[in-house]
Design a protein around this motif. Structure first.
Motif, PDB file in Angstrom:
ATOM      1  N   ALA A   1       0.822  -1.204   0.000  1.00 63.53           N
ATOM      2  CA  ALA A   1       0.000   0.000   0.000  1.00 63.53           C
ATOM      3  C   ALA A   1       0.860   1.259   0.000  1.00 63.53           C
ATOM      4  N   VAL A   2       1.883   1.300   0.843  1.00 64.39           N
ATOM      5  CA  VAL A   2       2.742   2.485   0.913  1.00 64.39           C
ATOM      6  C   VAL A   2       3.522   2.646  -0.383  1.00 64.39           C
ATOM      7  N   THR A   3       4.013   1.550  -0.935  1.00 63.00           N
ATOM      8  CA  THR A   3       4.757   1.637  -2.191  1.00 63.00           C
ATOM      9  C   THR A   3       3.864   2.115  -3.330  1.00 63.00           C
ATOM     10  N   ALA A   4       2.636   1.604  -3.386  1.00 61.83           N
ATOM     11  CA  ALA A   4       1.709   2.027  -4.437  1.00 61.83           C
ATOM     12  C   ALA A   4       1.362   3.510  -4.298  1.00 61.83           C
ATOM     13  N   ALA A   5       1.124   3.955  -3.063  1.00 61.38           N
ATOM     14  CA  ALA A   5       0.819   5.367  -2.847  1.00 61.38           C
ATOM     15  C   ALA A   5       2.004   6.246  -3.227  1.00 61.38           C
ATOM     16  N   GLY A   6       3.204   5.825  -2.844  1.00 57.38           N
ATOM     17  CA  GLY A   6       4.394   6.592  -3.197  1.00 57.38           C
ATOM     18  C   GLY A   6       4.628   6.623  -4.688  1.00 57.38           C
ATOM     19  N   ALA A   7       4.394   5.501  -5.374  1.00 57.31           N
ATOM     20  CA  ALA A   7       4.583   5.463  -6.823  1.00 57.31           C
ATOM     21  C   ALA A   7       3.604   6.389  -7.540  1.00 57.31           C
ATOM     22  N   TYR A   8       2.345   6.391  -7.105  1.00 53.42           N
ATOM     23  CA  TYR A   8       1.362   7.279  -7.730  1.00 53.42           C
ATOM     24  C   TYR A   8       1.723   8.739  -7.470  1.00 53.42           C
ATOM     25  N   TRP A   9       2.099   9.047  -6.243  1.00 50.67           N
ATOM     26  CA  TRP A   9       2.478  10.407  -5.884  1.00 50.67           C
ATOM     27  C   TRP A   9       3.686  10.860  -6.696  1.00 50.67           C
ATOM     28  N   ALA A  10       4.662   9.955  -6.858  1.00 51.55           N
ATOM     29  CA  ALA A  10       5.903  10.315  -7.534  1.00 51.55           C
ATOM     30  C   ALA A  10       5.747  10.397  -9.039  1.00 51.55           C
TER      31      ALA A  10
ATOM     32  N   THR B   1      12.702  12.961 -16.697  1.00 48.81           N
ATOM     33  CA  THR B   1      13.726  12.013 -16.245  1.00 48.81           C
ATOM     34  C   THR B   1      13.977  12.098 -14.745  1.00 48.81           C
ATOM     35  N   VAL B   2      13.536  13.174 -14.117  1.00 52.61           N
ATOM     36  CA  VAL B   2      13.739  13.306 -12.677  1.00 52.61           C
ATOM     37  C   VAL B   2      12.972  12.228 -11.913  1.00 52.61           C
ATOM     38  N   ARG B   3      11.962  11.637 -12.538  1.00 56.80           N
ATOM     39  CA  ARG B   3      11.163  10.627 -11.852  1.00 56.80           C
ATOM     40  C   ARG B   3      11.962   9.352 -11.586  1.00 56.80           C
ATOM     41  N   ILE B   4      13.065   9.161 -12.278  1.00 55.75           N
ATOM     42  CA  ILE B   4      13.938   8.028 -11.965  1.00 55.75           C
ATOM     43  C   ILE B   4      14.452   8.138 -10.535  1.00 55.75           C
ATOM     44  N   MET B   5      14.547   9.355 -10.041  1.00 57.12           N
ATOM     45  CA  MET B   5      15.032   9.593  -8.682  1.00 57.12           C
ATOM     46  C   MET B   5      14.223   8.831  -7.647  1.00 57.12           C
ATOM     47  N   TYR B   6      12.915   8.669  -7.871  1.00 58.83           N
ATOM     48  CA  TYR B   6      12.046   8.065  -6.871  1.00 58.83           C
ATOM     49  C   TYR B   6      12.298   6.568  -6.703  1.00 58.83           C
ATOM     50  N   VAL B   7      13.029   5.967  -7.613  1.00 61.41           N
ATOM     51  CA  VAL B   7      13.484   4.590  -7.448  1.00 61.41           C
ATOM     52  C   VAL B   7      14.968   4.552  -7.117  1.00 61.41           C
ATOM     53  N   HIS B   8      15.743   5.373  -7.809  1.00 67.34           N
ATOM     54  CA  HIS B   8      17.197   5.327  -7.657  1.00 67.34           C
ATOM     55  C   HIS B   8      17.647   5.677  -6.239  1.00 67.34           C
ATOM     56  N   VAL B   9      17.136   6.750  -5.697  1.00 62.76           N
ATOM     57  CA  VAL B   9      17.587   7.192  -4.370  1.00 62.76           C
ATOM     58  C   VAL B   9      17.199   6.197  -3.276  1.00 62.76           C
ATOM     59  N   PRO B  10      15.945   5.712  -3.213  1.00 67.88           N
ATOM     60  CA  PRO B  10      15.645   4.689  -2.201  1.00 67.88           C
ATOM     61  C   PRO B  10      16.483   3.427  -2.343  1.00 67.88           C
TER      62      PRO B  10
ATOM     63  N   PHE C   1       9.596   1.134  -0.211  1.00 70.73           N
ATOM     64  CA  PHE C   1      10.634   0.191  -0.631  1.00 70.73           C
ATOM     65  C   PHE C   1      11.337  -0.433   0.577  1.00 70.73           C
ATOM     66  N   THR C   2      11.492   0.348   1.649  1.00 70.19           N
ATOM     67  CA  THR C   2      12.111  -0.202   2.860  1.00 70.19           C
ATOM     68  C   THR C   2      11.240  -1.283   3.472  1.00 70.19           C
ATOM     69  N   LEU C   3       9.932  -1.045   3.514  1.00 67.82           N
ATOM     70  CA  LEU C   3       9.021  -2.068   4.026  1.00 67.82           C
ATOM     71  C   LEU C   3       9.054  -3.319   3.154  1.00 67.82           C
ATOM     72  N   LEU C   4       9.081  -3.128   1.830  1.00 68.30           N
ATOM     73  CA  LEU C   4       9.181  -4.282   0.932  1.00 68.30           C
ATOM     74  C   LEU C   4      10.484  -5.044   1.147  1.00 68.30           C
ATOM     75  N   PHE C   5      11.569  -4.319   1.290  1.00 67.68           N
ATOM     76  CA  PHE C   5      12.868  -4.925   1.546  1.00 67.68           C
ATOM     77  C   PHE C   5      12.807  -5.773   2.816  1.00 67.68           C
ATOM     78  N   ALA C   6      12.241  -5.177   3.874  1.00 73.05           N
ATOM     79  CA  ALA C   6      12.184  -5.879   5.154  1.00 73.05           C
ATOM     80  C   ALA C   6      11.305  -7.111   5.086  1.00 73.05           C
ATOM     81  N   VAL C   7      10.146  -7.005   4.446  1.00 69.01           N
ATOM     82  CA  VAL C   7       9.231  -8.149   4.424  1.00 69.01           C
ATOM     83  C   VAL C   7       9.776  -9.266   3.551  1.00 69.01           C
ATOM     84  N   VAL C   8      10.494  -8.932   2.484  1.00 72.28           N
ATOM     85  CA  VAL C   8      11.105  -9.980   1.661  1.00 72.28           C
ATOM     86  C   VAL C   8      12.187 -10.715   2.446  1.00 72.28           C
TER      87      VAL C   8
END
Length: 227
Positions: free
Chosen positions: A10-19, A32-41, A191-198
Motif C-alpha cells: 500500500a505504501v509503495t503504491a501510494a508513493g509510486a502514484y504520488w511520484a 527524467t527526474v522521476r527516476i530519482m524516486y526509485v534510484h535514491v531509495p 521500498f524499505t518495508l518491501l525490503f524488510a518483508v522480503v
C-alpha cells in the motif's frame, strides 16, 4: 506477515502514484527526474542493508546465533538486487544528464564495489558444505566490506565527481522542494518495508527448511537404528 505485506504494498503504491503522477517535473531534467524516486531509495537500501548485514554478522561471530546466520544468508541476495537496481537506474538517469551511461568516478565505482561485496557474500556463505564455516567466512567478509559504506556516502564530498552531492540530508538548507521531497520519502518508506518483508519471508522459509531437514535426519536415524 500478511499485514506487513499489505502495508508495504500500500505504501509503495501510494508513493509510486504520488511520484509518477502527482509530483511536478524538474525545470532542468524534465520527466527524467522521476527516476530519482526509485534510484535514491535503492541507494539508501543498498547502504542501509549492508550495515544491517554487518550487524547480524557481528551477532553471528560473537554470540554464534543461528538465526543471525540465516538472516545474513537471506539478506545478501535482496541487498544485491537493491544495489543492482541502484546501478541500473543510475545509468538510465546519467545518460540524459551526463551524456554517458557510466563514468568511473568515486561514487559510481564505490557503489559497484558494494554490489560485488553483496554478491561475494551471497556466494561465499553457499560455497561450503558446512553451513557454519560458510556463515563465519561470510561474516568476516561483511565486516571487512563495511569500510566501503562511508566511502560510498562521502565520496561526493571527498573527491570531485559528476554525481551530485547530498540534497535530502543537508542540514544547512533544504535542497529539494517539498513537492518532490515528500513523495520521495514515501517511496523510500514503501521500498524499505518491501525490503524488510522480503528478507523476513526468506528467513522464515529458511528456518522452516532447516526444521524439515532436522526432522528428516532424525527419522533417518530412527530407521537405521538396530531394532
Amino acid at each position: 506477515m500478511p499485514w506487513l505485506w499489505a502495508l508495504a504494498i500500500a505504501v509503495t503504491a501510494a508513493g509510486a502514484y504520488w511520484a509518477l503522477v502527482v509530483s511536478p517535473t524538474d525545470w532542468q531534467q524534465g520527466e527524467t527526474v522521476r527516476i530519482m524516486y526509485v534510484h535514491v531509495p535503492m541507494a539508501w537500501l543498498a547502504m542501509g542493508g549492508y550495515t544491517g548485514l554487518a550487524i547480524v554478522s557481528i551477532m553471528s561471530l560473537i554470540w554464534r546465533h543461528p538465526l543471525a546466520d540465516l538472516t545474513a544468508r537471506e539478506l545478501s541476495p535482496v541487498g544485491a538486487a537493491a544495489t543492482a537496481l541502484c546501478l541500473a537506474t543510475g545509468s538510465l538517469w546519467g545518460k540524459p544528464m551526463w551524456g554517458t551511461w557510466w563514468v568511473w568516478d568515486a561514487r559510481l565505482t564505490s557503489v559497484l564495489v558494494l554490489f560485488f561485496l553483496w554478491l561475494g557474500h551471497a556466494a561465499l556463505v553457499r560455497a561450503f558444505d558446512d553451513t557454519e564455516r560458510g556463515a563465519r567466512a561470510g561474516a568476516i567478509l561483511a565486516l571487512v566490506g563495511i569500510v566501503n559504506i562511508p566511502i560510498v556516502k562521502f565520496s561526493v564530498d571527498w573527491w570531485n565527481t559528476l554525481h551530485q552531492p547530498a540534497s535530502v540530508t543537508r542540514l544547512d538548507a533544504p535542497g529539494m522542494h517539498v513537492d518532490m521531497l515528500y513523495p520521495l520519502l514515501t517511496c523510500a518508506l514503501g521500498f524499505t518495508l518491501l525490503f524488510a518483508v522480503v528478507v523476513l519471508a526468506r528467513t522464515r522459509a529458511a528456518v522452516m527448511e532447516r526444521r524439515v531437514r532436522a526432522l528428516e535426519m532424525a527419522r533417518a536415524r530412527r530407521l537405521d537404528a538396530p531394532q
